[in-house]
Design an enzyme around this catalytic site. Structure first.
Site, PDB file in Angstrom:
ATOM      1  N   ARG A  37      43.470 -14.971 -33.946  1.00 30.17           N
ATOM      2  CA  ARG A  37      42.327 -15.171 -34.843  1.00 30.17           C
ATOM      3  C   ARG A  37      41.234 -14.134 -34.503  1.00 30.17           C
ATOM      4  NH1 ARG A  37      36.658 -17.002 -33.997  1.00 30.17           N
ATOM      5  NH2 ARG A  37      35.965 -17.706 -36.027  1.00 30.17           N
ATOM      6  N   VAL A  38      40.638 -13.541 -35.522  1.00 33.86           N
ATOM      7  CA  VAL A  38      39.632 -12.496 -35.310  1.00 33.86           C
ATOM      8  C   VAL A  38      38.243 -13.057 -35.599  1.00 33.86           C
ATOM      9  CG1 VAL A  38      38.835 -10.224 -36.077  1.00 33.86           C
ATOM     10  CG2 VAL A  38      41.283 -10.657 -35.810  1.00 33.86           C
ATOM     11  N   SER A  39      37.339 -12.846 -34.644  1.00 29.22           N
ATOM     12  CA  SER A  39      35.962 -13.348 -34.755  1.00 29.22           C
ATOM     13  C   SER A  39      35.113 -12.426 -35.623  1.00 29.22           C
ATOM     14  CB  SER A  39      35.367 -13.419 -33.351  1.00 29.22           C
ATOM     15  OG  SER A  39      33.986 -13.586 -33.420  1.00 29.22           O
ATOM     16  N   ASP A  40      34.074 -12.992 -36.216  1.00 26.41           N
ATOM     17  CA  ASP A  40      33.110 -12.196 -36.988  1.00 26.41           C
ATOM     18  C   ASP A  40      32.291 -11.269 -36.085  1.00 26.41           C
ATOM     19  OD1 ASP A  40      31.895 -14.829 -36.077  1.00 26.41           O
ATOM     20  OD2 ASP A  40      30.126 -13.616 -36.527  1.00 26.41           O
ATOM     21  N   THR A  66      28.019 -17.788 -29.080  1.00 27.68           N
ATOM     22  CA  THR A  66      28.055 -16.352 -29.352  1.00 27.68           C
ATOM     23  C   THR A  66      26.720 -15.894 -28.812  1.00 27.68           C
ATOM     24  OG1 THR A  66      29.365 -16.411 -31.406  1.00 27.68           O
ATOM     25  CG2 THR A  66      27.832 -14.607 -31.207  1.00 27.68           C
ATOM     26  N   THR A  69      25.567 -15.844 -35.556  1.00 26.36           N
ATOM     27  CA  THR A  69      26.258 -16.839 -34.752  1.00 26.36           C
ATOM     28  C   THR A  69      26.664 -17.992 -35.665  1.00 26.36           C
ATOM     29  OG1 THR A  69      26.022 -18.380 -32.904  1.00 26.36           O
ATOM     30  CG2 THR A  69      24.024 -17.849 -34.089  1.00 26.36           C
ATOM     31  N   GLY A  70      27.640 -18.784 -35.194  1.00 23.07           N
ATOM     32  CA  GLY A  70      28.089 -19.900 -36.027  1.00 23.07           C
ATOM     33  C   GLY A  70      29.583 -19.792 -36.276  1.00 23.07           C
ATOM     34  N   ILE A  71      30.056 -20.462 -37.283  1.00 26.43           N
ATOM     35  CA  ILE A  71      31.496 -20.423 -37.582  1.00 26.43           C
ATOM     36  C   ILE A  71      31.847 -19.075 -38.199  1.00 26.43           C
ATOM     37  CG2 ILE A  71      33.334 -21.464 -38.978  1.00 26.43           C
ATOM     38  CD1 ILE A  71      32.103 -24.140 -38.463  1.00 26.43           C
ATOM     39  N   GLY A  72      32.694 -18.330 -37.479  1.00 28.36           N
ATOM     40  CA  GLY A  72      33.001 -16.962 -37.881  1.00 28.36           C
ATOM     41  C   GLY A  72      33.510 -16.845 -39.301  1.00 28.36           C
TER      42      GLY A  72
END
Ligand code: GLY
Length: 311
Positions: free
Chosen positions: A202-205, A174, A223-226
């Site tokens: 799937r929707v990202s953060d 990201t 950043t990281g796991i959404g």
């Protein structure tokens, strides 16, 4: 007021070998210098964030724009958002395809009545703005996907950087930029190709206030796991804490303490209206670089147990 700037190119496990670290450092510092010069020349925080995100999206090393990872069906779908602190206004696109710079769409949407568009709507906007069709796929990302397909998509996230040497388990990409301009205005922008190998839809953060948020007091990009970032509402959590009077460092520290307690896998960068800069991670590395006005620095070799740092 002296401008401040912090950018990131993702978080993850470790970058293997000096080659990997040095190549990522060169990319980040060169983009940092370019955007900081624009801020010094009087550019607004909003325009600086768009410029910085565009440069990071154009660098195939990072998982956003060119060099985005592929989803489970082999397609690239990208998400990006922009938040302007002074107006406290958020705009973004979710799962857009075949466009070079998703952040440009988020910037356009700042002035529109409908400010967050997903797949079909975002594609329609690309057509309306007459942006040329663009293929963000790189050979390296294709090979990663083909290899992971052979392993039946065992990995939970794609590599943090595409080029350079990464460990097989180095994963989360990201990009993000947070800027404070000469007029004291803050903006934050975030853009991503997602986790990689995810389910369609799937929707990202990155295009949610959980992953990108700003007020007149502070701005944060994550950043990281959404899913972990959404569960923590991390960017909004940190920014609201600063807006309510906590120092930037303490807001990062408290929020990362909570995230670590819940075993989240994430990172964030931010700054406040008085010019403080901070970052945090629960992952092993955070690929961030900052400009304080006096000096540039980065977090590439910041390992160990510390959750939060500042220049
Ligand atoms: N933080 C990027 C994603 O999970 O989509």
């Amino acid at each position: 007021m002296q401008p401040k700037l912090i950018i990131h190119g993702g978080a993850g496990s470790s970058l293997k070998g000096k080659g990997g670290v040095e190549a990522v450092r060169r990319s980040l510092l060169s983009i940092l210098e370019t955007v900081y010069s624009s801020l010094l020349a009087g550019q607004s925080a909003q325009d600086a964030v768009v410029q910085g995100c565009q440069l990071l999206e154009d660098d195939p090393r990072f998982n956003a724009g060119t060099g985005s990872v592929l989803q489970s069906d082999g397609q690239i779908r990208m998400s990006a958002s922009l938040m302007v602190g002074t107006t406290q206004r958020f705009s973004g696109v979710i799962n857009v395809m075949r466009v070079k710079n998703p952040i440009q769409l988020a910037a356009f949407l700042q002035q529109q009545p409908d400010r967050i568009l997903s797949d079909v709507g975002a594609l329609e906007l690309v057509r309306e703005l007459q942006l040329p069709p663009y293929q963000p796929l790189t050979e390296q990302r294709l090979q990663e996907w083909l290899q992971d397909r052979q392993n039946n998509f065992q990995r939970s996230m794609a590599d943090v950087v595409a080029a350079g040497e990464t460990t097989p388990e180095g994963r989360y990409g990201t990009i993000g930029v947070v800027a404070l301009d000469q007029a004291g205005r803050i903006a934050a922008g975030t853009s991503t190709g997602g986790k990689g190998f995810e389910r369609i839809g799937r929707v990202s953060d990155s295009a949610m206030p959980a992953g990108n948020y700003a007020t007149a007091h502070a701005g944060v990009s994550c950043t990281g796991i959404g899913e972990d970032i959404v569960d923590e509402a991390l960017a909004a959590r940190i920014v609201v804490r600063v807006t309510d009077g906590l120092s930037l460092y303490d807001a990062f520290d408290r929020s990362f303490q909570e995230a670590q307690h819940r075993q989240r896998d994430l990172g964030a960068i931010g700054l406040d209206a008085t010019g403080n800069i901070a970052w945090g991670k629960t992952s092993e590395v955070l690929l961030a670089a900052y400009h304080t006005g006096e000096r540039m620095g980065d977090t590439l070799e910041w390992h160990g147990d510390a959750r939060v740092g500042h220049p």
